[in-house]
Design a protein around this motif. Structure first.
Motif, PDB file in Angstrom:
ATOM      1  N   GLU A  32      -4.812   8.939   2.996  1.00 52.02           N
ATOM      2  CA  GLU A  32      -5.183   8.965   1.578  1.00 52.02           C
ATOM      3  C   GLU A  32      -4.451   7.830   0.855  1.00 52.02           C
ATOM      4  O   GLU A  32      -3.237   7.888   0.672  1.00 52.02           O
ATOM      5  CB  GLU A  32      -4.823  10.308   0.939  1.00 52.02           C
ATOM      6  CG  GLU A  32      -5.226  10.388  -0.524  1.00 52.02           C
ATOM      7  CD  GLU A  32      -4.841  11.709  -1.171  1.00 52.02           C
ATOM      8  OE1 GLU A  32      -5.035  11.845  -2.397  1.00 52.02           O
ATOM      9  OE2 GLU A  32      -4.331  12.592  -0.453  1.00 52.02           O
ATOM     10  N   LEU A  33      -5.198   6.816   0.481  1.00 52.30           N
ATOM     11  CA  LEU A  33      -4.601   5.668  -0.198  1.00 52.30           C
ATOM     12  C   LEU A  33      -4.328   6.036  -1.652  1.00 52.30           C
ATOM     13  O   LEU A  33      -5.229   6.381  -2.409  1.00 52.30           O
ATOM     14  CB  LEU A  33      -5.545   4.470  -0.121  1.00 52.30           C
ATOM     15  CG  LEU A  33      -5.004   3.125  -0.609  1.00 52.30           C
ATOM     16  CD1 LEU A  33      -3.790   2.700   0.219  1.00 52.30           C
ATOM     17  CD2 LEU A  33      -6.093   2.057  -0.541  1.00 52.30           C
ATOM     18  N   LYS A  34      -3.060   5.959  -2.057  1.00 49.92           N
ATOM     19  CA  LYS A  34      -2.657   6.345  -3.409  1.00 49.92           C
ATOM     20  C   LYS A  34      -2.640   5.148  -4.360  1.00 49.92           C
ATOM     21  O   LYS A  34      -3.049   5.251  -5.518  1.00 49.92           O
ATOM     22  CB  LYS A  34      -1.243   6.949  -3.376  1.00 49.92           C
ATOM     23  CG  LYS A  34      -1.112   8.197  -2.540  1.00 49.92           C
ATOM     24  CD  LYS A  34      -1.706   9.395  -3.253  1.00 49.92           C
ATOM     25  CE  LYS A  34      -1.359  10.683  -2.529  1.00 49.92           C
ATOM     26  NZ  LYS A  34      -1.870  11.878  -3.221  1.00 49.92           N
ATOM     27  N   ARG A  35      -2.170   4.024  -3.858  1.00 49.84           N
ATOM     28  CA  ARG A  35      -2.011   2.853  -4.723  1.00 49.84           C
ATOM     29  C   ARG A  35      -2.008   1.599  -3.878  1.00 49.84           C
ATOM     30  O   ARG A  35      -1.504   1.592  -2.756  1.00 49.84           O
ATOM     31  CB  ARG A  35      -0.702   2.956  -5.525  1.00 49.84           C
ATOM     32  CG  ARG A  35      -0.492   1.841  -6.544  1.00 49.84           C
ATOM     33  CD  ARG A  35       0.818   2.034  -7.284  1.00 49.84           C
ATOM     34  NE  ARG A  35       1.035   0.955  -8.243  1.00 49.84           N
ATOM     35  CZ  ARG A  35       2.221   0.454  -8.552  1.00 49.84           C
ATOM     36  NH1 ARG A  35       3.307   0.938  -7.979  1.00 49.84           N
ATOM     37  NH2 ARG A  35       2.347  -0.508  -9.431  1.00 49.84           N
ATOM     38  N   LEU A  36      -2.571   0.543  -4.425  1.00 48.55           N
ATOM     39  CA  LEU A  36      -2.624  -0.751  -3.765  1.00 48.55           C
ATOM     40  C   LEU A  36      -2.284  -1.818  -4.800  1.00 48.55           C
ATOM     41  O   LEU A  36      -2.928  -1.893  -5.844  1.00 48.55           O
ATOM     42  CB  LEU A  36      -4.023  -0.992  -3.196  1.00 48.55           C
ATOM     43  CG  LEU A  36      -4.199  -2.094  -2.147  1.00 48.55           C
ATOM     44  CD1 LEU A  36      -3.400  -1.788  -0.898  1.00 48.55           C
ATOM     45  CD2 LEU A  36      -5.674  -2.261  -1.814  1.00 48.55           C
ATOM     46  N   HIS A  37      -1.241  -2.604  -4.545  1.00 48.46           N
ATOM     47  CA  HIS A  37      -0.871  -3.611  -5.535  1.00 48.46           C
ATOM     48  C   HIS A  37      -0.188  -4.799  -4.871  1.00 48.46           C
ATOM     49  O   HIS A  37       0.300  -4.706  -3.741  1.00 48.46           O
ATOM     50  CB  HIS A  37       0.044  -3.014  -6.617  1.00 48.46           C
ATOM     51  CG  HIS A  37       1.372  -2.511  -6.095  1.00 48.46           C
ATOM     52  ND1 HIS A  37       2.529  -3.223  -6.195  1.00 48.46           N
ATOM     53  CD2 HIS A  37       1.689  -1.342  -5.475  1.00 48.46           C
ATOM     54  CE1 HIS A  37       3.527  -2.526  -5.659  1.00 48.46           C
ATOM     55  NE2 HIS A  37       3.038  -1.388  -5.219  1.00 48.46           N
ATOM     56  N   GLN A  92       5.225   3.700   1.870  1.00 47.43           N
ATOM     57  CA  GLN A  92       5.012   2.488   1.083  1.00 47.43           C
ATOM     58  C   GLN A  92       5.256   1.326   2.033  1.00 47.43           C
ATOM     59  O   GLN A  92       6.365   1.156   2.543  1.00 47.43           O
ATOM     60  CB  GLN A  92       5.967   2.419  -0.106  1.00 47.43           C
ATOM     61  CG  GLN A  92       5.728   1.199  -1.010  1.00 47.43           C
ATOM     62  CD  GLN A  92       6.746   1.109  -2.124  1.00 47.43           C
ATOM     63  OE1 GLN A  92       7.945   1.000  -1.870  1.00 47.43           O
ATOM     64  NE2 GLN A  92       6.285   1.156  -3.361  1.00 47.43           N
ATOM     65  N   ALA A 132       0.842  -1.196   0.000  1.00 49.19           N
ATOM     66  CA  ALA A 132       0.000   0.000   0.000  1.00 49.19           C
ATOM     67  C   ALA A 132       0.874   1.243   0.000  1.00 49.19           C
ATOM     68  O   ALA A 132       1.882   1.321   0.709  1.00 49.19           O
ATOM     69  CB  ALA A 132      -0.910   0.009   1.222  1.00 49.19           C
ATOM     70  N   GLU A 133       0.483   2.215  -0.817  1.00 48.06           N
ATOM     71  CA  GLU A 133       1.144   3.513  -0.844  1.00 48.06           C
ATOM     72  C   GLU A 133       0.114   4.554  -0.411  1.00 48.06           C
ATOM     73  O   GLU A 133      -0.950   4.659  -1.022  1.00 48.06           O
ATOM     74  CB  GLU A 133       1.675   3.815  -2.244  1.00 48.06           C
ATOM     75  CG  GLU A 133       2.715   2.801  -2.718  1.00 48.06           C
ATOM     76  CD  GLU A 133       3.141   3.047  -4.156  1.00 48.06           C
ATOM     77  OE1 GLU A 133       2.861   4.145  -4.681  1.00 48.06           O
ATOM     78  OE2 GLU A 133       3.751   2.147  -4.755  1.00 48.06           O
ATOM     79  N   PHE A 134       0.421   5.278   0.651  1.00 49.94           N
ATOM     80  CA  PHE A 134      -0.553   6.220   1.176  1.00 49.94           C
ATOM     81  C   PHE A 134       0.121   7.461   1.749  1.00 49.94           C
ATOM     82  O   PHE A 134       1.334   7.465   2.003  1.00 49.94           O
ATOM     83  CB  PHE A 134      -1.435   5.550   2.233  1.00 49.94           C
ATOM     84  CG  PHE A 134      -0.685   4.979   3.404  1.00 49.94           C
ATOM     85  CD1 PHE A 134      -0.445   5.743   4.537  1.00 49.94           C
ATOM     86  CD2 PHE A 134      -0.242   3.666   3.385  1.00 49.94           C
ATOM     87  CE1 PHE A 134       0.233   5.217   5.624  1.00 49.94           C
ATOM     88  CE2 PHE A 134       0.444   3.123   4.470  1.00 49.94           C
ATOM     89  CZ  PHE A 134       0.677   3.899   5.588  1.00 49.94           C
ATOM     90  N   ARG A 161      -5.037  -7.607   3.156  1.00 48.19           N
ATOM     91  CA  ARG A 161      -5.701  -6.356   2.788  1.00 48.19           C
ATOM     92  C   ARG A 161      -6.515  -5.790   3.947  1.00 48.19           C
ATOM     93  O   ARG A 161      -6.668  -4.573   4.088  1.00 48.19           O
ATOM     94  CB  ARG A 161      -6.619  -6.585   1.578  1.00 48.19           C
ATOM     95  CG  ARG A 161      -5.872  -6.763   0.261  1.00 48.19           C
ATOM     96  CD  ARG A 161      -6.838  -7.075  -0.875  1.00 48.19           C
ATOM     97  NE  ARG A 161      -6.149  -7.222  -2.143  1.00 48.19           N
ATOM     98  CZ  ARG A 161      -6.020  -6.248  -3.036  1.00 48.19           C
ATOM     99  NH1 ARG A 161      -6.570  -5.068  -2.795  1.00 48.19           N
ATOM    100  NH2 ARG A 161      -5.376  -6.439  -4.165  1.00 48.19           N
ATOM    101  N   ASP A 175       4.588  10.389   2.998  1.00 48.25           N
ATOM    102  CA  ASP A 175       4.299   9.334   2.030  1.00 48.25           C
ATOM    103  C   ASP A 175       4.928   8.027   2.490  1.00 48.25           C
ATOM    104  O   ASP A 175       6.142   7.967   2.723  1.00 48.25           O
ATOM    105  CB  ASP A 175       4.832   9.700   0.646  1.00 48.25           C
ATOM    106  CG  ASP A 175       4.126  10.913   0.061  1.00 48.25           C
ATOM    107  OD1 ASP A 175       2.890  10.972   0.164  1.00 48.25           O
ATOM    108  OD2 ASP A 175       4.819  11.794  -0.497  1.00 48.25           O
TER     109      ASP A 175
END
Length: 225
Positions: A139-144, A115, A5-7, A121, A113
């Motif tokens: 604020e969730l920017k990206r989830l992979h 990672q 997760a990137e937030f 999850r 920021d």
């Protein structure tokens, strides 16, 4: 399966908002370490963007810190040991409650920021819920899901880090005496000094860690220094 997760967390809801207001160009980066109870409070930060004296003073005067100790200084940043205020410590504990692996953690005036790698999850949802309960916005920017394994998080240089390091070497930035300075090199690359400092520091740390952990244990004549 683990998930990355990137937030982002706003500085005013987490830490160092006052310091960033005093030094708008300041950037900080969490020094990653093997997780153990004493390291959960994220005590080590690299900081750049102003003179070492100014940065240390503003970090110390910030209400989210209790004590600040400079541990080392290099041309493009300084490493500090931070003791956080109780409120900030509680927020950090909320972030780390599900034992995520911190891959990167940086901050600028706009926000912190992160990672992080989580085992499930559901842990990310719990993180958002716990922090929201304390008035902290996530604020969730990206989830992979990671597709390839990495060594110690990430050993390879990014293309930007490689370009910065090559330019510094070619321009004589690491020679004694130096043939160029950070400002000139940043202008040549058409980036800010803050961005260049961050790239050089990360590249230097990556290359150093790789050499120390994988290279041969040969003794080199100290006179070469």
């Amino acid at each position: 399966m683990s998930v990355i997760a990137e937030f982002t967390i706003p500085t005013e809801e987490f830490a160092l908002s006052q310091a960033f207001a005093a030094i708008p160009n300041m950037a900080v980066e969490i020094e990653r370490m093997v997780a153990h109870p004493a390291s959960r409070i994220l005590p080590y930060l690299w900081a750049c963007g102003g003179t070492t004296t100014t940065v240390e003073r503003e970090l110390r005067d910030d209400p989210t810190t209790v004590s600040v100790t400079k541990l080392t200084e290099i041309p493009y940043g300084s490493l500090f040991r931070i003791k956080w205020s109780d409120e900030t410590r509680e927020t950090v504990e909320d972030v780390l409650e599900s034992d995520p692996v911190i891959l990167t953690g940086t901050a600028a005036k706009q926000g912190w920021d992160f990672q992080m790698r989580f085992e499930h999850r559901d842990h990310i949802s719990k993180l958002q819920s716990d922090l929201s309960h304390h008035g902290v916005t996530v604020e969730l920017k990206r989830l992979h899901t990671p597709e390839t394994p990495t060594v110690d998080g990430q050993f390879l240089l990014t293309s930007k880090q490689r370009t910065a390091l090559n330019s510094a070497l070619d321009s004589g930035y690491f020679e004694v005496p130096r043939k160029t300075n950070l400002s000139e090199l940043a202008e040549e690359l058409d980036i800010s000094q803050q961005a260049l400092s961050k790239r050089l520091r990360r590249a230097h740390r990556t290359v150093s860690r790789h050499i120390l952990t994988t290279g041969p244990n040969e003794i080199v004549d100290d006179r070469l220094d």
